[in-house]
Design a protein around this motif. Structure first.
Motif, PDB file in Angstrom:
ATOM      1  N   THR A  17       0.833  -1.214   0.000  1.00 19.23           N
ATOM      2  CA  THR A  17       0.000   0.000   0.000  1.00 19.23           C
ATOM      3  C   THR A  17       0.863   1.258   0.000  1.00 19.23           C
ATOM      4  OG1 THR A  17      -0.145  -0.213   2.418  1.00 19.23           O
ATOM      5  CG2 THR A  17      -1.987  -1.069   1.123  1.00 19.23           C
ATOM      6  N   PHE A  18       1.953   1.227   0.754  1.00 16.54           N
ATOM      7  CA  PHE A  18       2.873   2.367   0.774  1.00 16.54           C
ATOM      8  C   PHE A  18       3.515   2.567  -0.592  1.00 16.54           C
ATOM      9  CE2 PHE A  18       7.308   3.748   1.169  1.00 16.54           C
ATOM     10  CZ  PHE A  18       7.141   5.015   1.728  1.00 16.54           C
ATOM     11  N   LEU A  19       3.920   1.462  -1.236  1.00 14.54           N
ATOM     12  CA  LEU A  19       4.619   1.573  -2.513  1.00 14.54           C
ATOM     13  C   LEU A  19       3.700   2.046  -3.629  1.00 14.54           C
ATOM     14  CD1 LEU A  19       7.521   1.183  -3.303  1.00 14.54           C
ATOM     15  CD2 LEU A  19       6.997  -1.140  -4.041  1.00 14.54           C
ATOM     16  N   LEU A  20       2.417   1.692  -3.563  1.00 17.74           N
ATOM     17  CA  LEU A  20       1.463   2.209  -4.554  1.00 17.74           C
ATOM     18  C   LEU A  20       1.370   3.725  -4.480  1.00 17.74           C
ATOM     19  CD1 LEU A  20      -1.490  -0.368  -4.384  1.00 17.74           C
ATOM     20  CD2 LEU A  20       0.050   0.021  -6.311  1.00 17.74           C
ATOM     21  N   LYS A  21       1.431   4.264  -3.281  1.00 18.91           N
ATOM     22  CA  LYS A  21       1.381   5.720  -3.107  1.00 18.91           C
ATOM     23  C   LYS A  21       2.624   6.403  -3.670  1.00 18.91           C
ATOM     24  CE  LYS A  21      -1.358   5.307   1.139  1.00 18.91           C
ATOM     25  NZ  LYS A  21      -1.369   5.523   2.615  1.00 18.91           N
ATOM     26  N   GLN A  22       3.715   5.664  -3.778  1.00 14.98           N
ATOM     27  CA  GLN A  22       4.960   6.219  -4.304  1.00 14.98           C
ATOM     28  C   GLN A  22       5.061   6.086  -5.823  1.00 14.98           C
ATOM     29  OE1 GLN A  22       6.754   7.844  -2.022  1.00 14.98           O
ATOM     30  NE2 GLN A  22       5.228   7.085  -0.548  1.00 14.98           N
ATOM     31  N   GLY A  23       4.008   5.558  -6.448  1.00 14.90           N
ATOM     32  CA  GLY A  23       4.021   5.421  -7.903  1.00 14.90           C
ATOM     33  C   GLY A  23       4.315   4.035  -8.412  1.00 14.90           C
ATOM     34  N   GLY A  24       4.371   3.039  -7.510  1.00 14.54           N
ATOM     35  CA  GLY A  24       4.576   1.671  -7.953  1.00 14.54           C
ATOM     36  C   GLY A  24       3.335   1.126  -8.645  1.00 14.54           C
ATOM     37  N   TYR A  25       3.471  -0.014  -9.297  1.00 12.01           N
ATOM     38  CA  TYR A  25       2.324  -0.615  -9.992  1.00 12.01           C
ATOM     39  C   TYR A  25       2.213  -2.091  -9.646  1.00 12.01           C
ATOM     40  CZ  TYR A  25       5.709  -2.536 -13.313  1.00 12.01           C
ATOM     41  OH  TYR A  25       6.752  -3.215 -13.890  1.00 12.01           O
ATOM     42  N   ILE A  26       1.004  -2.607  -9.749  1.00 19.84           N
ATOM     43  CA  ILE A  26       0.741  -4.002  -9.404  1.00 19.84           C
ATOM     44  C   ILE A  26       1.274  -4.918 -10.508  1.00 19.84           C
ATOM     45  CG2 ILE A  26      -1.035  -5.715  -8.941  1.00 19.84           C
ATOM     46  CD1 ILE A  26      -2.764  -3.472  -7.806  1.00 19.84           C
ATOM     47  N   SER A  27       2.159  -5.830 -10.140  1.00 17.51           N
ATOM     48  CA  SER A  27       2.739  -6.762 -11.115  1.00 17.51           C
ATOM     49  C   SER A  27       1.972  -8.074 -11.158  1.00 17.51           C
ATOM     50  CB  SER A  27       4.202  -7.029 -10.772  1.00 17.51           C
ATOM     51  OG  SER A  27       4.306  -7.643  -9.493  1.00 17.51           O
ATOM     52  N   SER A  28       1.433  -8.514 -10.013  1.00 16.91           N
ATOM     53  CA  SER A  28       0.677  -9.757  -9.965  1.00 16.91           C
ATOM     54  C   SER A  28      -0.143  -9.784  -8.680  1.00 16.91           C
ATOM     55  CB  SER A  28       1.600 -10.978 -10.019  1.00 16.91           C
ATOM     56  OG  SER A  28       2.459 -11.014  -8.887  1.00 16.91           O
ATOM     57  N   ILE A  29      -1.097 -10.714  -8.631  1.00  9.99           N
ATOM     58  CA  ILE A  29      -1.894 -10.924  -7.430  1.00  9.99           C
ATOM     59  C   ILE A  29      -1.911 -12.415  -7.130  1.00  9.99           C
ATOM     60  CG2 ILE A  29      -3.333  -8.876  -7.780  1.00  9.99           C
ATOM     61  CD1 ILE A  29      -5.519 -10.672  -8.858  1.00  9.99           C
ATOM     62  N   ALA A  30      -2.106 -12.759  -5.865  1.00 11.75           N
ATOM     63  CA  ALA A  30      -2.092 -14.169  -5.473  1.00 11.75           C
ATOM     64  C   ALA A  30      -3.072 -14.389  -4.326  1.00 11.75           C
ATOM     65  CB  ALA A  30      -0.686 -14.594  -5.058  1.00 11.75           C
ATOM     66  N   THR A  31      -3.527 -15.634  -4.196  1.00 10.19           N
ATOM     67  CA  THR A  31      -4.447 -15.971  -3.119  1.00 10.19           C
ATOM     68  C   THR A  31      -4.307 -17.445  -2.767  1.00 10.19           C
ATOM     69  OG1 THR A  31      -6.757 -15.864  -2.390  1.00 10.19           O
ATOM     70  CG2 THR A  31      -6.359 -16.580  -4.647  1.00 10.19           C
ATOM     71  N   ARG A  32      -4.806 -17.806  -1.589  1.00  9.87           N
ATOM     72  CA  ARG A  32      -4.904 -19.205  -1.169  1.00  9.87           C
ATOM     73  C   ARG A  32      -6.386 -19.564  -1.012  1.00  9.87           C
ATOM     74  NH1 ARG A  32      -0.388 -21.788   0.891  1.00  9.87           N
ATOM     75  NH2 ARG A  32       1.467 -20.492   1.193  1.00  9.87           N
ATOM     76  N   PHE A  33      -6.733 -20.800  -1.399  1.00 11.47           N
ATOM     77  CA  PHE A  33      -8.116 -21.232  -1.277  1.00 11.47           C
ATOM     78  C   PHE A  33      -8.130 -22.745  -1.106  1.00 11.47           C
ATOM     79  CE2 PHE A  33     -12.591 -21.618  -2.830  1.00 11.47           C
ATOM     80  CZ  PHE A  33     -13.153 -20.689  -1.967  1.00 11.47           C
ATOM     81  N   ASN A  34      -8.858 -23.235  -0.126  1.00  9.85           N
ATOM     82  CA  ASN A  34      -8.829 -24.663   0.203  1.00  9.85           C
ATOM     83  C   ASN A  34      -9.627 -25.525  -0.777  1.00  9.85           C
ATOM     84  OD1 ASN A  34      -7.197 -24.257   2.467  1.00  9.85           O
ATOM     85  ND2 ASN A  34      -8.963 -23.838   3.774  1.00  9.85           N
ATOM     86  N   ASP A  35     -10.683 -24.978  -1.355  1.00 15.41           N
ATOM     87  CA  ASP A  35     -11.548 -25.735  -2.264  1.00 15.41           C
ATOM     88  C   ASP A  35     -11.016 -25.589  -3.694  1.00 15.41           C
ATOM     89  OD1 ASP A  35     -13.518 -26.879  -3.803  1.00 15.41           O
ATOM     90  OD2 ASP A  35     -15.181 -25.926  -2.752  1.00 15.41           O
ATOM     91  N   PHE A  36     -10.248 -26.592  -4.168  1.00 12.05           N
ATOM     92  CA  PHE A  36      -9.608 -26.474  -5.472  1.00 12.05           C
ATOM     93  C   PHE A  36     -10.630 -26.460  -6.607  1.00 12.05           C
ATOM     94  CE2 PHE A  36      -7.530 -28.332  -9.249  1.00 12.05           C
ATOM     95  CZ  PHE A  36      -6.531 -27.388  -9.424  1.00 12.05           C
TER      96      PHE A  36
END
Length: 243
Positions: A153-172
């Protein structure tokens, strides 16, 4: 998507001048020692990759952290860093408090589902392309010897950009259905899922080719009849010519 809590990965590069090498000079304000990094990596407290096990001092990120950083031990040794030190990034008005130190080798061994590290691309590759030294762009991620971790969140305020997103989920099964939905809606994204044993890439092109057969069946059958009719007509015409 209901039930999925995503963590984001953010990349930030210092400004490059005239396509020269990209570096950010870090100063430990306690002893005025300096070190250059090529990028910052923004992560969430819930990052799925187990960076917590790479800590050798201090703590991992927490939800309300802002201007803090976690440094690899290679950088910590050069700057003679102690927990609580303030690091200043020259030219970017960025002051960060050190809250943790990680093992560089362990951090470099952590790979995402695509079998690549989540560190930013090496910016010198693009610089070399622009200056004509190399002709083809290669995917070369940075080592943690050249990267520091800060809150996303801090880096987004400095002008960074989202490169990827990830999550965990038990129900495949549910995760696979959700990934299929996203892949069909956003066909430019590479989506990887894992059941703990194998990694699958969910591709919109495979999905469209499978689910599209019912739509294509009628035109294909009509085309087959037209071709068959043309061939039969040609055979009958040749017979009449012989007679």
């Amino acid at each position: 998507l209901t039930g999925l809590n995503f963590s984001i990965r953010v990349w930030w590069y210092p400004v490059s001048y005239q396509a020269k090498s990209v570096k950010a000079v870090i100063i430990n304000t306690r002893n005025n020692m300096t070190y250059s990094v090529k990028a910052l990596l923004g992560l969430d407290p819930e990052e799925p990759l187990n960076f917590k096990d790479t800590l050798i001092a201090g703590r991992w990120l927490q939800r309300y952290d802002e201007a803090v950083c976690i440094v690899p031990d290679t950088i910590a040794k050069v700057l003679n860093i102690s927990l609580g030190d303030k690091l200043h990034i020259v030219g970017h008005s960025m002051d960060l408090i050190v809250i943790g130190i990680i093992d560089t080798n362990k951090a470099n061994s952590l790979l995402d589902l695509d079998k690549y590290p989540i560190t930013p691309y090496n910016p010198d590759i693009l610089s070399s392309i622009l200056r004509g030294f190399i002709q083809q762009e290669d995917y070369i991620p940075l080592s943690f010897r050249e990267v520091m971790i800060v809150p996303s969140t801090f880096l987004l305020k400095q002008g960074g950009y989202i490169s990827s997103i990830a999550t965990r989920f038990n129900d495949f099964t549910s995760l696979k259905n959700k990934a299929t939905y996203v892949a069909k809606a956003l066909d430019l994204l590479n989506i990887y899922i894992c059941d703990g044993k194998s990694v699958l890439m969910v591709s919109p092109y495979v999905l469209f080719s499978f689910y599209g057969w019912s739509t294509l069946m009628a035109p294909l059958v009509m085309g087959m009849f037209i071709i068959a009719n043309t061939m039969v007509g040609a055979v009958q015409e040749r017979r009449r010519e012989k007679n």
